[in-house]
Design an enzyme around this catalytic site. Sequence first.
Site, PDB file in Angstrom:
ATOM      1  N   THR A   1       0.817  -1.220   0.000  1.00 19.19           N
ATOM      2  CA  THR A   1       0.000   0.000   0.000  1.00 19.19           C
ATOM      3  C   THR A   1       0.843   1.258   0.000  1.00 19.19           C
ATOM      4  O   THR A   1       0.480   2.263  -0.612  1.00 19.19           O
ATOM      5  CB  THR A   1      -0.893   0.004   1.258  1.00 19.19           C
ATOM      6  OG1 THR A   1      -1.742  -1.129   1.190  1.00 19.19           O
ATOM      7  CG2 THR A   1      -1.739   1.250   1.350  1.00 19.19           C
TER       8      THR A   1
ATOM      9  N   THR B   1       0.893 -22.132  20.058  1.00 15.39           N
ATOM     10  CA  THR B   1      -0.426 -21.812  20.611  1.00 15.39           C
ATOM     11  C   THR B   1      -1.239 -20.900  19.698  1.00 15.39           C
ATOM     12  O   THR B   1      -0.685 -20.045  19.005  1.00 15.39           O
ATOM     13  CB  THR B   1      -0.321 -21.177  22.016  1.00 15.39           C
ATOM     14  OG1 THR B   1      -1.637 -20.780  22.437  1.00 15.39           O
ATOM     15  CG2 THR B   1       0.580 -19.957  22.047  1.00 15.39           C
TER      16      THR B   1
ATOM     17  N   SER C   1       1.786  -7.680  -0.972  1.00 19.89           N
ATOM     18  CA  SER C   1       2.516  -8.669  -0.178  1.00 19.89           C
ATOM     19  C   SER C   1       1.768  -9.990  -0.034  1.00 19.89           C
ATOM     20  O   SER C   1       2.325 -10.972   0.453  1.00 19.89           O
ATOM     21  CB  SER C   1       2.914  -8.114   1.189  1.00 19.89           C
ATOM     22  OG  SER C   1       1.821  -8.119   2.061  1.00 19.89           O
TER      23      SER C   1
HETATM   24  N1  ASP Z   1      -2.489  -5.660   0.658  1.00 28.81           N
HETATM   25  C1  ASP Z   1      -1.413  -4.785   1.023  1.00 28.81           C
HETATM   26  C2  ASP Z   1      -0.134  -5.587   1.072  1.00 28.81           C
HETATM   27  O1  ASP Z   1       0.114  -6.267   2.021  1.00 28.81           O
HETATM   28  C3  ASP Z   1      -1.695  -4.141   2.342  1.00 28.81           C
HETATM   29  C4  ASP Z   1      -0.611  -3.206   2.833  1.00 28.81           C
HETATM   30  O2  ASP Z   1       0.328  -2.877   2.134  1.00 28.81           O
HETATM   31  O3  ASP Z   1      -0.699  -2.761   3.969  1.00 28.81           O
HETATM   32  O4  ASP Z   1       0.621  -5.534   0.137  1.00 28.81           O
END
Ligand code: ASP
Length: 341
Positions: A14, A277, A59
């Site tokens: 993001t 856990t 990601s």
């Molecule tokens: N979907 C995005 C990612 O993990 C969310 C973020 O960047 O916070 O790439």
Amino acid sequence: MQKPNILLIYTGGTIGMIKDADSGALKAFDFDNLLDKIPELRLLDCDIETKSFNTPIDSSNMNPEYWGNIAEIIASNYTAFDGFVVLHGSDTMSYSASALSFMLENLSKPVIFTGSQLPIGDLRTDAKENLITSIQMASLQNLGEPVIKEVCLYFEYKLYRGNRTTKINAEHFEAFESLNYPHLAESGVHLKINTEYLLQPNLDKELVVRTAMDTNIGILKLFPGISKPIVEAVLRSQLIKGLIIETYGSGNATTEPWFIDLLEEAIHKGLHIINVTQCAGGSVAMGQYETSSQLKHIGVISGKDITTEAAVAKLMYLLGENLEAKDFKTVYETPLRGEMT
Ligand code: ASP
């Protein structure tokens, strides 16, 4: 005195996204734009260079090959830079920070993962503070030596040990927590470093990069009513070499004989089973309750207070290292990068 040299590695997420005018969906944009969006970066008391993934990724598409790419970028620039800041999506950032902590053996410079909940171009973005403070943390030096010498994650005013973190919130700016290890630093009016919690690696040893990760693993989360055929299907899979079982509380599981028998059979056939856990904080303590004594007895490995994210990375890493079967349990139960207590 020379200014510290910091390498900024942009993988995606993001932090570097903009809204597509037509669809309204978030998509990655050119990394050069990121520096234009934050002219303040040029005011920092360090020299910054940038490297970007050819195609920045969300990601959710992160994988061990990309982890290897990040590790190789760090290794090939290791002597030229004093610290590294990795811009990464928040969704799988804890997995990546954990994986990199295992891949970079004898690390003696800061590698700080950061990202944001709102894109850098958004008016209310959290990206600027996260990025600027991460770079400042990576630049901290004492007598010409980096203060931080491990893989960390910085988000919303706190610096955490990377392999102790979990993403706990999809909306709040405070998106991460490290429930089993104290914060390494806090950013307020001053940057407060909790020196006593930092890793102090042996500085005489050279960086070794280990990128062989074996992905033939699984996670089985227990729940009341979990059925025998499903557990059987997982445990008897021909491919699986390591299985993380997310148990209840301090490492407890059903004592039904079919469950214990299936685990015991799998362990005898060479499957490494790790007990982690489901609780966000606290530790596995097999033998504390009757509902975990049998697990201990049949040779289940204790994940102690490791996060699931770090457990996954450690399992892939140790399987990739081809340890002798007899040593696997002992090595897994030993803290290698401060990932467990
Ligand atoms: N979907 C995005 C990612 O993990 C969310 C973020 O960047 O916070 O790439």
